[in-house]
Write an enzyme that holds these catalytic residues in place. Structure first.
Site, mmCIF file in Angstrom:
data_model
loop_
_atom_site.group_PDB
_atom_site.id
_atom_site.type_symbol
_atom_site.label_atom_id
_atom_site.label_comp_id
_atom_site.label_asym_id
_atom_site.label_seq_id
_atom_site.Cartn_x
_atom_site.Cartn_y
_atom_site.Cartn_z
ATOM 1 N N LYS A 38 -126.586 -42.405 -12.771
ATOM 2 C CA LYS A 38 -125.872 -42.871 -11.570
ATOM 3 C C LYS A 38 -124.610 -42.044 -11.391
ATOM 4 C CE LYS A 38 -123.128 -46.693 -11.147
ATOM 5 N NZ LYS A 38 -121.938 -46.367 -10.327
ATOM 6 N N LYS A 79 -122.336 -45.833 -1.543
ATOM 7 C CA LYS A 79 -121.980 -47.054 -0.793
ATOM 8 C C LYS A 79 -121.551 -46.761 0.639
ATOM 9 C CE LYS A 79 -120.315 -49.581 -4.891
ATOM 10 N NZ LYS A 79 -120.297 -48.533 -5.927
ATOM 11 N N ASP A 82 -120.285 -47.381 7.670
ATOM 12 C CA ASP A 82 -119.669 -46.799 8.865
ATOM 13 C C ASP A 82 -120.530 -47.220 10.051
ATOM 14 O OD1 ASP A 82 -118.242 -45.025 10.666
ATOM 15 O OD2 ASP A 82 -117.709 -43.804 8.925
ATOM 16 N N PRO A 84 -123.617 -47.065 12.657
ATOM 17 C CA PRO A 84 -124.995 -46.662 12.324
ATOM 18 C C PRO A 84 -125.254 -45.169 12.438
ATOM 19 C CG PRO A 84 -125.027 -48.688 13.600
ATOM 20 C CD PRO A 84 -123.587 -48.240 13.573
ATOM 21 N N GLY A 231 -122.573 -47.868 -18.306
ATOM 22 C CA GLY A 231 -121.735 -46.684 -18.385
ATOM 23 C C GLY A 231 -121.171 -46.490 -19.781
ATOM 24 N N ARG A 232 -119.943 -46.979 -19.982
ATOM 25 C CA ARG A 232 -119.201 -46.670 -21.199
ATOM 26 C C ARG A 232 -119.882 -46.999 -22.525
ATOM 27 N NH1 ARG A 232 -114.141 -49.433 -18.489
ATOM 28 N NH2 ARG A 232 -115.935 -50.467 -17.521
HETATM 29 O O1 C5P Z 1 -118.837 -48.473 -17.958
HETATM 30 P P1 C5P Z 1 -119.539 -49.614 -17.304
HETATM 31 O O2 C5P Z 1 -120.832 -50.012 -17.991
HETATM 32 O O3 C5P Z 1 -118.624 -50.806 -17.087
HETATM 33 O O4 C5P Z 1 -119.943 -49.026 -15.859
HETATM 34 C C1 C5P Z 1 -120.563 -49.829 -14.896
HETATM 35 C C2 C5P Z 1 -120.830 -49.029 -13.670
HETATM 36 O O5 C5P Z 1 -121.332 -49.906 -12.669
HETATM 37 C C3 C5P Z 1 -119.609 -48.336 -13.055
HETATM 38 O O6 C5P Z 1 -120.073 -47.139 -12.425
HETATM 39 C C4 C5P Z 1 -119.137 -49.330 -12.026
HETATM 40 O O7 C5P Z 1 -118.476 -48.713 -10.954
HETATM 41 C C5 C5P Z 1 -120.465 -49.921 -11.548
HETATM 42 N N1 C5P Z 1 -120.347 -51.253 -10.962
HETATM 43 C C6 C5P Z 1 -119.855 -52.335 -11.648
HETATM 44 N N2 C5P Z 1 -119.781 -53.557 -11.041
HETATM 45 C C7 C5P Z 1 -120.196 -53.697 -9.792
HETATM 46 C C8 C5P Z 1 -120.704 -52.617 -9.083
HETATM 47 C C9 C5P Z 1 -120.764 -51.382 -9.708
HETATM 48 O O8 C5P Z 1 -119.475 -52.215 -12.804
HETATM 49 N N3 C5P Z 1 -120.161 -54.879 -9.247
#
Ligand code: C5P
Length: 254
Positions: A38, A79, A82, A84, A231-232
């Site tokens: 992503k 995301k 704007d 259409p 992510g992390r």
């Molecule tokens: O590092 P982590 O696992 O927290 O990353 C989660 C990812 O999902 C990030 O890219 C964050 O922007 C995205 N995200 C989120 N919560 C949401 C929508 C998107 O954590 N409601």
């Protein structure tokens, strides 16, 4: 993009960095261990379409018999929101990057969502590719009920998320991004084929960071998520591939 078949295919790893080299290195290490990458606003606004191409083309350094590595599956998390006509243009502009998943804000309304869908269908036909899954963002999980009321939206936030998910489904979109706590309500409203992409996932024992309400990967899948965004816990691990593999194992094997 069809329903994932292997447990690891359900895992989309968020590469939240402005640094192309870092994203390429992670993409290469994780190739074959996750279902896709992503890339969101932080990366796209720093590295642009060229950066995206470099990341999705990064495969394992060595492939059996030296074939070109397959492109990483891409969730382009921009995301769009704007009028259409502009959103349709944005969708057409990113289609050559070959995303498997694209998203727009459901709050842009049915006409905007339909314009995005039409543009994706049209451009996929032009390019001779499969249309990406088109996903709606409902209520940002950073907004609580007081924030919703401040912008004139009726809460509670879970009800608003379900309302927007139903609107997205009616417009023909394939699914929504939602929090793990919203999975059951949206699944009940939108049915079994509506795709649910769920961030806020933490393997047992992982640091929460700024995430407040989390589920483990297997809890989220058991609850009904089609894809989980992590992510992390993967990108910040000493060995990201091993962290991804441990998650796939938790989900029932790679
Ligand atoms: O590092 P982590 O696992 O927290 O990353 C989660 C990812 O999902 C990030 O890219 C964050 O922007 C995205 N995200 C989120 N919560 C949401 C929508 C998107 O954590 N409601």
């Amino acid at each position: 993009m069809t329903t994932p078949v292997k447990p690891k295919d359900r895992v989309l790893v968020a590469l939240d960095t402005p640094d192309t080299d870092k994203a390429v290195a992670l993409s290469r290490q994780l190739a074959g261990h996750v279902g896709g990458i992503k890339l969101g606003l932080e990366f796209f606004n720093a590295a642009g379409p060229d950066g995206v191409r470099k990341v999705v083309r990064a495969g394992p350094e060595e492939t059996p018999r030296g074939e070109a590595p397959a492109q990483q599956r891409l969730f382009l998390d921009l995301k769009f929101h704007d009028i259409p006509n502009t959103v349709a243009g944005a969708v057409r502009s990113v289609m050559p990057l070959g995303p498997s998943i694209l998203n727009v804000h459901a709050g842009g309304g049915p006409a905007m969502m339909k314009a995005a869908l039409d543009a994706a269908n049209f451009e996929a036909e032009q390019l001779g590719t499969v249309r990406p899954m088109l996903i709606a963002v409902t209520v940002l999980t950073s907004l609580d009920d007081a924030d919703l009321s401040a912008v004139g939206q009726a809460g509670p936030s879970k009800d608003q998320a379900v309302r927007l998910a139903a609107l997205a489904r009616k417009a023909g979109l394939d699914g929504v991004v939602c929090s793990s706590k919203e999975i059951a309500a949206i699944r009940a409203e939108c049915g079994p084929d509506f795709k649910l992409i769920v961030p806020g996932i933490r393997p047992a024992g992982a640091a929460l960071g700024d995430q407040k309400r989390v589920m483990t990967p297997s809890e989220a899948i058991a609850e009904g998520a089609d894809f989980i965004v992590i992510g992390r816990p993967i990108t910040g691990a000493e060995n990201p591939a091993a962290a991804a593999k441990a998650i796939a194992d938790e989900l029932g094997g790679a």
